[in-house]
Design a protein around this motif. Structure first.
Motif, PDB file in Angstrom:
ATOM      1  N   PRO A   6      -1.301   2.840  -4.745  1.00 32.65           N
ATOM      2  CA  PRO A   6      -0.898   1.909  -3.675  1.00 32.65           C
ATOM      3  C   PRO A   6      -2.096   1.396  -2.879  1.00 32.65           C
ATOM      4  O   PRO A   6      -2.092   0.262  -2.403  1.00 32.65           O
ATOM      5  N   ASP A   7      -3.107   2.248  -2.739  1.00 35.35           N
ATOM      6  CA  ASP A   7      -4.319   1.810  -2.038  1.00 35.35           C
ATOM      7  C   ASP A   7      -5.015   0.714  -2.836  1.00 35.35           C
ATOM      8  O   ASP A   7      -5.493  -0.269  -2.264  1.00 35.35           O
ATOM      9  N   ARG A   9       6.903   4.779 -10.655  1.00 38.63           N
ATOM     10  CA  ARG A   9       6.269   4.136  -9.487  1.00 38.63           C
ATOM     11  C   ARG A   9       4.946   3.511  -9.877  1.00 38.63           C
ATOM     12  O   ARG A   9       4.596   2.423  -9.456  1.00 38.63           O
ATOM     13  N   PRO A  44       3.268   3.963   0.763  1.00 34.61           N
ATOM     14  CA  PRO A  44       3.346   2.511   0.991  1.00 34.61           C
ATOM     15  C   PRO A  44       3.764   2.178   2.417  1.00 34.61           C
ATOM     16  O   PRO A  44       3.214   1.264   3.033  1.00 34.61           O
ATOM     17  N   GLN A 102      -3.336  -2.446  -2.235  1.00 31.76           N
ATOM     18  CA  GLN A 102      -3.595  -2.994  -0.904  1.00 31.76           C
ATOM     19  C   GLN A 102      -4.994  -3.584  -0.812  1.00 31.76           C
ATOM     20  O   GLN A 102      -5.189  -4.645  -0.233  1.00 31.76           O
ATOM     21  N   ARG A 119       0.857   2.684   4.646  1.00 32.25           N
ATOM     22  CA  ARG A 119      -0.146   1.617   4.503  1.00 32.25           C
ATOM     23  C   ARG A 119       0.302   0.340   5.204  1.00 32.25           C
ATOM     24  O   ARG A 119      -0.503  -0.385   5.790  1.00 32.25           O
ATOM     25  N   VAL A 120       1.606   0.067   5.105  1.00 30.61           N
ATOM     26  CA  VAL A 120       2.131  -1.117   5.802  1.00 30.61           C
ATOM     27  C   VAL A 120       1.931  -0.939   7.308  1.00 30.61           C
ATOM     28  O   VAL A 120       1.508  -1.862   8.011  1.00 30.61           O
ATOM     29  N   ASP A 125      -0.005   8.400  -7.771  1.00 30.11           N
ATOM     30  CA  ASP A 125       0.885   7.494  -7.032  1.00 30.11           C
ATOM     31  C   ASP A 125       0.769   7.688  -5.533  1.00 30.11           C
ATOM     32  O   ASP A 125       1.101   6.819  -4.757  1.00 30.11           O
ATOM     33  N   TYR A 167       3.791  -0.414  -9.452  1.00 33.18           N
ATOM     34  CA  TYR A 167       2.590  -0.880  -8.762  1.00 33.18           C
ATOM     35  C   TYR A 167       1.736  -1.748  -9.687  1.00 33.18           C
ATOM     36  O   TYR A 167       1.202  -2.783  -9.288  1.00 33.18           O
TER      37      TYR A 167
END
Lengths: 530, 329
Positions: free
Chosen positions: B90-91, B193, B124, B94, B127-128, B118, B197
């Motif tokens: 996820p990083d 997942r 996530p 981003q 991070r948001v 993951d 991504y």
């Protein structure tokens, strides 16, 4: 989800339960609370939920059996002479006592086996070694379900209250299950009384705006304590208590004060969250703290710290023991020998001894916990014994005990004594506690502060400033509460600008100064370990 | 109704306050002491906008993969490694999104090892939150706030002459390659997942005319045939270019006694030179990038090349000498 502090609890679990609770018709809300409570327990302790279900079943059956005996007794004494009534009552009382003792012992037995068998057998093995005997017991390692020390006492108090006919036995298994496992109180209490809490639990009134906002404010205040102080101080405290040999007495003192502060902030902060949650659901969960560091004596302290545990021991150990025939006889004999003041002190000492052994052991299965209990017992008894002498000295010296300076002295003295007790409580064993205490007295110095090394063990200078600021805020709030002012109600009456400024300040303080995110390992609720 | 409105207004004002406070707490520079996390990969922020054409993402495997300065010296290609230790997928997603706002990437390379990381389910959302309210990420800066933080304007001044490549990749610790990439028709599948991504990243790259490549750096510790099969299968299904250097070790002449930094986990400079040689050819043959060698606005890259040579120039010469000796024999 690991506790009430976790984001998943505060921002997912709790809101879902609150919304679901308010959507459901009133008569079904208690079922959602029970389901949520079991779900919460399962998320924390998994299959160990079997213990709380078993405890509930034992409590339910025990209560019904005892009540059945009472009903039988009532039927039998209906049209009977006074003398005959007395005999029948005694007969049935004996029966009730047998069942009460049996069920209470089973409940207690589960706790004792899970929590104390390791400690007991370790000490037996030490004795065997002393006597040069070959045989050794295997030390069992049991997983303990969350909150067992709390819900066991709660269940026993329920049975005793049914036995004493203070309450009727609960006919509905589910409702009793909710009383025992209600998710805000299962982990760290408070230890609730059935007569105080039960009805509120299944009354299930809708969450009003005021309840929601007051509850949220209380929860936020708990988060303030936890995130600004509890986790922040943990690294320093762990370092000092684990490596005390490397530090001087000054560091022992700082560690001691910080631990006492941490324990208070953690436990009282958890209670803020718990009580706040209760408020949202319309349940007035009893307070467990009442400005304990304004206490003027150790006895006073224990009416302000972990109040529900203290009252449990008072009602279910102290009074029953001190009102036994044996104790009454001892009191009578003692009065004749040592006077009307010291006579009763002896009897109360016996009851107090029982309370403080239990109090120490309740906190943990190790010698330093027993020492902790005996330490407070000794202080309380000494205070009672020396009270007449102190009053004489005060009279001779014309000390005004109502003077603010004298009250200040009492408060500081009591706080110091409490902190010393906590030093032993936290120490990694009896030996470590003794060494640390000795160092504090014989090797005290300000060296670490003067050289700046104080700020290199997990807390830097800004951290200390922040901690002092938080202490200042808590002190002011405690002072206001000590005067009997309900702070939240007072704030609620102020204009919206002032109110919202205070709320924003609280929330923003938690967000800016909170110990969360990268590099922080949250501390599990401390009292959940007991 | 009145209470509902009051509550909404309360949270709107709180949100606004937090946005304002976030602006103060966001580090205003990307120097080491400014407080921006993952110092290494943030050096790209100091580069001029729209000057970096290729980005490599991933965990620690990424910053001992290809050598950006070698790509520059040999081909005039501008590239940067924006991996960091412990980066999770996820990083990577981003970073791709955020840095694409400042750089016009033509190629994005994802080192495959990160695909199996993951991160927790809540990542996530975290991070948001960090993106919307950076105060939640940088709140600890209350201890180090300075006057310039109240300026509210970011000015990134720090760059890395090695463009994200590891600064200490000259060690050698031989690896035991017994059983390494032993043939198997088994499949080690990517998690659901992870696949999600990757699909999002692939779609994002397609929508922004970016060539998305998944690369696996040789590693006796982190890779095996089952992972190759799983990755190849996924990439074939999604139409993603997959370069598995673990399948090319013979061709690249990877020497497990000399080309690894730490017993097979990561490549060292010698291994990276070989990977970069192959990659340069791949990029050239497929016309994926253009040379900026003759563009005077990229003169800083030549200065950075000199710094790079001071650190690793010797190693390149060693490799050239070795190759020359082999060819002569």
């Amino acid at each position: 989800m690991t506790s009430y502090w976790s984001l998943s609890f505060l921002f997912a679990f709790l809101p879902i339960v609150v919304i679901g609770y308010n959507i459901l018709p009133q008569k079904h809300r208690w079922k959602l609370l029970l389901l949520a409570s079991y779900a919460f327990f399962w998320m924390l302790s998994g299959k160990l939920i079997i213990y709380v279900i078993a405890a509930t079943a034992l409590t339910y059956i025990g209560g019904r059996v005892i009540e059945k005996i009472q009903e039988k007794r009532n039927a039998e004494i209906k049209n009977v002479e006074k003398e005959e009534k007395k005999k029948i009552k005694e007969k049935y009382l004996k029966k009730q006592r047998i069942f009460l003792t049996g069920f209470a012992l089973i409940l207690l037995g589960i706790l004792v086996v899970l929590k104390y068998s390791g400690f007991a057998l370790t000490n037996v093995n030490s004795l065997l070694e002393i006597f040069n005997l070959e045989f050794r017991f295997d030390i069992p390692k049991f997983l303990m379900p969350i909150g067992i020390s709390f819900y066991t006492l709660q269940a026993i108090s329920y049975l005793i209250d049914v036995y004493k006919e203070k309450i009727k036995a609960e006919r509905h298994f589910g409702k009793l299950a909710l009383f025992i496992s209600f998710f805000p109180i299962i982990m760290e209490g408070p230890i609730c009384r059935y007569s105080q809490t039960a009805e509120q639990l299944w009354k299930c009134e809708r969450t009003t705006y005021q309840r929601l906002t007051f509850g949220a404010q209380r929860i936020a205040f708990g988060l303030f304590k936890k995130y600004l102080v509890v986790d922040r101080t943990n690294g320093f405290i762990a370092e000092v208590f684990s490596n005390y040999a490397n530090y001087d007495g000054g560091m022992m003192a700082v560690g001691m004060f910080l631990y006492t502060l941490q324990l208070y902030m953690d436990f009282s902060g958890t209670m803020d969250v718990v009580i706040g949650i209760g408020e949202i659901f319309g349940v007035n969960i009893p307070e467990n703290f009442k400005q304990p560091f304004f206490s003027k004596s150790i006895s006073d302290f224990w009416t302000r710290w972990h109040i529900t545990l203290g009252t449990w021991f008072r009602d279910y150990i102290f009074y029953p023991v001190s009102l036994t025939n044996r104790c009454k006889k001892i009191t009578t004999a003692a009065r004749k020998k040592i006077g009307n003041y010291y006579g009763p002190v002896i009897a109360s000492a016996i009851a107090l001894f029982c309370v403080w052994i239990c109090n120490g052991l309740w906190h943990g299965s190790d010698w330093n916990y027993i020492f902790f209990g005996m330490y407070h017992f000794t202080l309380i008894i000494l205070a009672k014994l020396f009270d007449p002498l102190f009053k004489k000295i005060q009279g001779l010296l014309h000390i005004n005990v109502n003077n603010v300076v004298y009250k200040g002295f009492q408060i500081v003295r009591t706080t110091l004594l409490v902190c010393v007790g906590e030093l032993f409580f936290r120490a990694e064993g009896m030996q470590a506690g003794i060494e640390m205490f000795k160092k504090m007295i014989t090797e005290f110095s300000f060296n670490e502060l003067q050289t700046g090394k104080l700020f290199t063990h997990g807390l830097d200078a800004p951290d200390f400033v922040l901690i002092l600021a938080v202490i200042g805020i808590i002190f002011v709030i405690s002072l206001i509460k000590e005067k009997g002012i309900n702070i939240r109600e007072s704030i609620a009456k102020k204009n919206i600008v002032l109110r919202w400024t205070l709320y924003y300040a609280l929330i923003i303080a938690i967000i800016i100064f909170g110990t969360y995110g990268l590099g922080y390992v949250p501390l599990n609720p401390m009292y959940a370990n007991f | 109704m009145k209470n509902v409105i009051k509550t909404i207004v309360f949270f709107i004002i709180l949100f606004i306050l937090l946005v304002i406070i976030s602006r103060i707490f966001i580090p205003k520079n990307n120097t080491d002491d400014a407080g921006l996390d993952s110092y290494g990969r943030n050096q790209i922020l100091g580069e001029k906008d729209n000057t970096v054409d290729l980005m490599v993402l991933g965990n620690s495997e990424s910053f001992t993969s290809i050598i950006p300065m070698k790509l520059w010296e040999d081909c005039g290609y501008t590239s940067y490694i924006c991996g960091n230790p412990g980066q999770v997928l996820p990083d990577s997603m981003q970073i791709l999104y955020e840095l694409s706002q400042k750089q016009d990437f033509k190629v994005v390379v994802l080192e495959a090892n990160v695909i199996y990381e993951d991160g927790p389910l809540t990542l996530p959302a975290t991070r948001v939150l960090y993106h919307v309210l950076p105060i939640s990420k940088y709140h600890d800066r209350w201890k180090s706030l300075q006057i310039r933080d109240f300026d509210l304007k970011e000015e990134y001044t720090s760059t890395d002459p090695l463009k994200g490549y590891f600064h200490r990749a000259d060690g050698i610790k031989p690896a035991d390659a017994t059983g390494y990439m032993a043939y198997s028709d088994g499949i080690f599948d990517i998690s659901k997942r992870g696949k999600l991504y990757l699909k999002i990243m692939n779609e994002y790259c397609k929508a922004n005319d970016i060539k998305f490549i998944i690369m696996s750096v040789p590693s006796t510790v982190n890779w095996n045939y089952e992972k190759h099969n799983g990755m190849q299968k996924f990439c074939d299904e999604e139409g993603i270019e997959f370069i598995d250097f673990n399948m090319l070790t013979d061709k690249l002449e990877i020497d497990w006694n000399k080309d690894t930094l730490d017993g097979g986990d990561h490549m060292n400079i010698y291994g990276s030179i070989k990977l970069t040689d192959y990659f340069e050819e791949y990029l050239s043959e497929n016309n994926l990038l253009q040379s900026h060698k003759d563009d005077s606005s990229y003169s800083k890259w030549n200065e950075d090349l000199e710094d790079y040579k001071k650190i690793y120039g010797e190693k390149h010469r060693e490799k050239k000498m070795e190759k020359h000796k082999e060819n002569s024999v």
